[in-house]
Design a protein around this motif. Structure first.
Motif, PDB file in Angstrom:
ATOM      1  N   ASN A 119       0.813  -1.214   0.000  1.00 42.74           N
ATOM      2  CA  ASN A 119       0.000   0.000   0.000  1.00 42.74           C
ATOM      3  C   ASN A 119       0.848   1.266   0.000  1.00 42.74           C
ATOM      4  N   GLN A 120       2.122   1.164  -0.357  1.00 43.30           N
ATOM      5  CA  GLN A 120       3.058   2.283  -0.451  1.00 43.30           C
ATOM      6  C   GLN A 120       3.376   2.918   0.908  1.00 43.30           C
ATOM      7  N   ILE A 121       2.933   2.283   1.985  1.00 44.25           N
ATOM      8  CA  ILE A 121       3.228   2.776   3.343  1.00 44.25           C
ATOM      9  C   ILE A 121       3.984   1.708   4.129  1.00 44.25           C
ATOM     10  N   LYS A 122       3.379   0.535   4.205  1.00 42.15           N
ATOM     11  CA  LYS A 122       4.022  -0.571   4.901  1.00 42.15           C
ATOM     12  C   LYS A 122       4.878  -1.387   3.943  1.00 42.15           C
ATOM     13  N   SER A 123       5.722  -2.199   4.496  1.00 43.94           N
ATOM     14  CA  SER A 123       6.586  -3.044   3.674  1.00 43.94           C
ATOM     15  C   SER A 123       5.745  -4.063   2.909  1.00 43.94           C
ATOM     16  N   PRO A 124       6.133  -4.387   1.664  1.00 42.06           N
ATOM     17  CA  PRO A 124       5.344  -5.357   0.899  1.00 42.06           C
ATOM     18  C   PRO A 124       5.419  -6.756   1.495  1.00 42.06           C
TER      19      PRO A 124
ATOM     20  N   VAL B 298      -7.844   1.222 -19.261  1.00 41.73           N
ATOM     21  CA  VAL B 298      -7.016   0.495 -18.303  1.00 41.73           C
ATOM     22  C   VAL B 298      -6.002   1.417 -17.613  1.00 41.73           C
ATOM     23  N   PRO B 299      -5.349   2.356 -18.299  1.00 38.58           N
ATOM     24  CA  PRO B 299      -4.460   3.277 -17.573  1.00 38.58           C
ATOM     25  C   PRO B 299      -5.176   4.079 -16.486  1.00 38.58           C
ATOM     26  N   GLN B 300      -6.423   4.480 -16.717  1.00 42.04           N
ATOM     27  CA  GLN B 300      -7.180   5.150 -15.659  1.00 42.04           C
ATOM     28  C   GLN B 300      -7.387   4.222 -14.473  1.00 42.04           C
ATOM     29  N   LEU B 301      -7.672   2.968 -14.761  1.00 46.76           N
ATOM     30  CA  LEU B 301      -7.871   2.001 -13.686  1.00 46.76           C
ATOM     31  C   LEU B 301      -6.573   1.763 -12.922  1.00 46.76           C
ATOM     32  N   VAL B 302      -5.444   1.755 -13.633  1.00 45.51           N
ATOM     33  CA  VAL B 302      -4.146   1.611 -12.972  1.00 45.51           C
ATOM     34  C   VAL B 302      -3.911   2.765 -12.013  1.00 45.51           C
ATOM     35  N   TYR B 303      -4.176   3.986 -12.466  1.00 48.99           N
ATOM     36  CA  TYR B 303      -3.978   5.157 -11.594  1.00 48.99           C
ATOM     37  C   TYR B 303      -4.929   5.124 -10.402  1.00 48.99           C
ATOM     38  N   SER B 304      -6.178   4.758 -10.665  1.00 46.20           N
ATOM     39  CA  SER B 304      -7.155   4.726  -9.574  1.00 46.20           C
ATOM     40  C   SER B 304      -6.783   3.695  -8.516  1.00 46.20           C
ATOM     41  N   LEU B 305      -6.334   2.516  -8.945  1.00 45.00           N
ATOM     42  CA  LEU B 305      -5.949   1.483  -7.986  1.00 45.00           C
ATOM     43  C   LEU B 305      -4.663   1.845  -7.257  1.00 45.00           C
ATOM     44  N   GLY B 306      -3.678   2.319  -7.993  1.00 41.62           N
ATOM     45  CA  GLY B 306      -2.359   2.519  -7.404  1.00 41.62           C
ATOM     46  C   GLY B 306      -2.223   3.770  -6.566  1.00 41.62           C
ATOM     47  N   PHE B 307      -2.865   4.880  -6.984  1.00 36.89           N
ATOM     48  CA  PHE B 307      -2.624   6.154  -6.320  1.00 36.89           C
ATOM     49  C   PHE B 307      -3.833   6.715  -5.590  1.00 36.89           C
ATOM     50  N   GLN B 308      -5.011   6.128  -5.795  1.00 39.39           N
ATOM     51  CA  GLN B 308      -6.188   6.560  -5.049  1.00 39.39           C
ATOM     52  C   GLN B 308      -6.611   5.521  -4.014  1.00 39.39           C
ATOM     53  N   ASN B 309      -6.527   4.240  -4.396  1.00 44.39           N
ATOM     54  CA  ASN B 309      -6.882   3.175  -3.462  1.00 44.39           C
ATOM     55  C   ASN B 309      -5.661   2.492  -2.855  1.00 44.39           C
ATOM     56  N   PHE B 310      -4.450   2.870  -3.279  1.00 45.31           N
ATOM     57  CA  PHE B 310      -3.192   2.349  -2.731  1.00 45.31           C
ATOM     58  C   PHE B 310      -3.106   0.824  -2.825  1.00 45.31           C
TER      59      PHE B 310
END
Length: 334
Positions: A69-74, A287-299
Motif C-alpha cells: 500500500n506504499q506505506i508498509k513493507s510489501p 485500463v491506464p485510468q484504472l491503474v492510476y485509480s488502484l495505485g494512487f487513489q486506493n493504494f
C-alpha cells in the motif's frame, strides 16, 4: 627422430583442424580495448534501458505478487492480486474493452485520415505551406486544453456544433454525455490533432521516386493503380511505424478520456477532488485510468501492477503480430 615425430604430430593436428593458434598478449589487449570502447559507446543506451525499462519492469512483476500500500513493507501474497483482477474486479472488463476498442478504431482511422491528408497536401500546387500549417497546428495544442475545447464545442445544450446541426434540421447527439457517443467523440478529438501523422506521411510520399509515376503515366495507369503498385509499397514501412506507435500510445490512453469524462459530468476539477473515472456509464474508462485509480487513489499497488503487466503483454503481442511479414506491412523481400 623425436623432432620428426613432433613435426608429424603438429602436421596431423593442423590437417584435422583441431590445433589452436596461440593468441599473443598484445592481440588480447587490443580485443579487450575494442570491447571496452564498444561498451563505452553503448553505455548511455544500456543505462537508460536499465533505469527506465529494465528495473521498472522487474519491479512491476515483483509487486504484482505482493500486497503493498506504499506505506508498509510489501508482503508476499502469491497470485491473490491476479485472481482479484481477473475474477473479482468488476471494472476490468469494461476498461479492457474500451481500451481495445480505441486501439482498433482510433489507430485505424488516424492512419487512414493522416495518409489521406498527406496525399491531399502533396497534390496541392499553391498554398502548400498554408494548408500544412493549418492541419499541423491542432497537434500542438496541449491535450488538456484541446479536450476542454472539444467538450465545450460538443456540449449538447450550449455547444455550437449541435446548434449548427439544428440549423440544417439535424438533432445532434449528446456526445460526451452519451455512452454510445463518448468513445466516437474521443476518436474525433484524435483526428482533429492528426498533424503528426500528416507530416510523417508527407515526408514518405515526397520520397517516392517520381520516375516511377512518369513510367506509370506512359503505361496509362490510373490513380488507384499508381497508389497500389507504386505508392503503397514505398510507404509500407512508414505505415507500419505509424500503426505500431499508435497502438503503443493508445494502450496508454489516459488524459483525454479522464478530462472529457470529468468535464462532461459537471464535476469541478480541483485539488483534493477524487472522482471515479469513466463517465458516462464507464464508457470512457481505460485500463491506464484504472491503474492510476488502484495505485494512487486506493493504494492497491499489487493490482495496479497486474493491470500494467496485462497492458504490456497485449502491446507486445500486437506489436509482434504487426511485425510479421504475413500481415502485409513488411515486404517479403525485407
Amino acid at each position: 627422430m623425436a623432432l620428426s615425430l613432433s613435426t608429424s604430430a603438429r602436421a596431423g593436428a593442423a590437417g584435422t583442424g583441431t590445433a589452436k593458434v596461440p593468441v599473443s598478449a598484445e592481440l588480447r589487449r587490443k580485443r579487450n580495448r575494442r570491447r571496452l570502447r564498444t561498451l563505452g559507446f553503448l553505455s548511455p543506451w544500456l543505462i537508460g534501458f536499465t533505469v527506465f525499462f529494465g528495473y521498472p519492469l522487474i519491479a512491476t512483476v515483483y509487486f504484482s505478487f505482493m500486497h503493498y500500500n506504499q506505506i508498509k513493507s510489501p508482503t508476499f501474497v502469491g497470485l491473490r492480486n491476479w485472481k482479484y483482477v481477473f475474477e473479482q474486479m468488476p471494472l476490468f472488463g469494461p476498461a479492457l474493452w474500451n481500451t481495445l476498442w480505441l486501439v482498433v478504431v482510433m489507430v485505424a482511422l488516424r492512419v487512414v485520415f493522416g495518409l489521406g491528408i498527406g496525399l491531399l497536401v502533396t497534390k496541392i500546387k499553391t498554398g502548400v505551406g498554408f494548408f500544412r500549417t493549418v492541419f499541423y497546428l491542432p497537434y500542438l495544442a496541449p491535450p488538456v486544453a484541446a479536450t476542454v475545447a472539444f467538450v465545450f464545442l460538443l456540449n449538447p445544450a450550449t455547444g455550437p456544433v449541435n446548434e449548427v446541426l439544428s440549423w440544417v434540421g439535424l438533432h445532434g447527439p449528446n456526445w460526451f454525455n452519451d455512452a454510445n457517443w463518448a468513445k466516437p467523440s474521443l476518436v474525433m478529438l484524435s483526428l482533429w490533432g492528426i498533424g503528426d501523422l500528416m507530416v510523417i506521411f508527407m515526408a514518405s510520399l515526397l520520397d517516392v521516386p517520381k520516375d516511377q509515376y512518369e513510367a506509370a503515366d506512359l503505361d496509362g495507369a490510373g490513380a488507384v493503380a499508381k497508389f497500389r503498385w507504386i505508392t503503397w509499397p514505398a510507404i509500407t514501412p512508414i505505415v507500419l511505424f505509424a500503426v505500431v506507435t499508435g497502438v503503443v500510445q493508445t494502450m496508454q490512453y489516459y488524459t483525454q478520456a479522464l478530462v472529457a469524462g470529468k468535464l462532461a459530468s459537471g464535476v469541478s476539477i480541483g485539488p483534493g477532488s477524487v472522482v471515479q473515472p469513466g463517465y458516462p456509464d464507464h464508457s470512457t474508462l481505460t485500463v491506464p485510468q484504472l491503474v492510476y485509480s488502484l495505485g494512487f487513489q486506493n493504494f492497491n499497488t499489487g493490482a495496479a501492477c497486474v493491470l500494467s503487466l496485462v497492458l504490456f503483454a497485449i502491446a507486445m503481442a500486437v506489436t509482434v503480430l504487426l511485425m510479421r511479414k504475413s500481415v502485409g506491412l513488411i515486404p517479403a523481400e525485407d
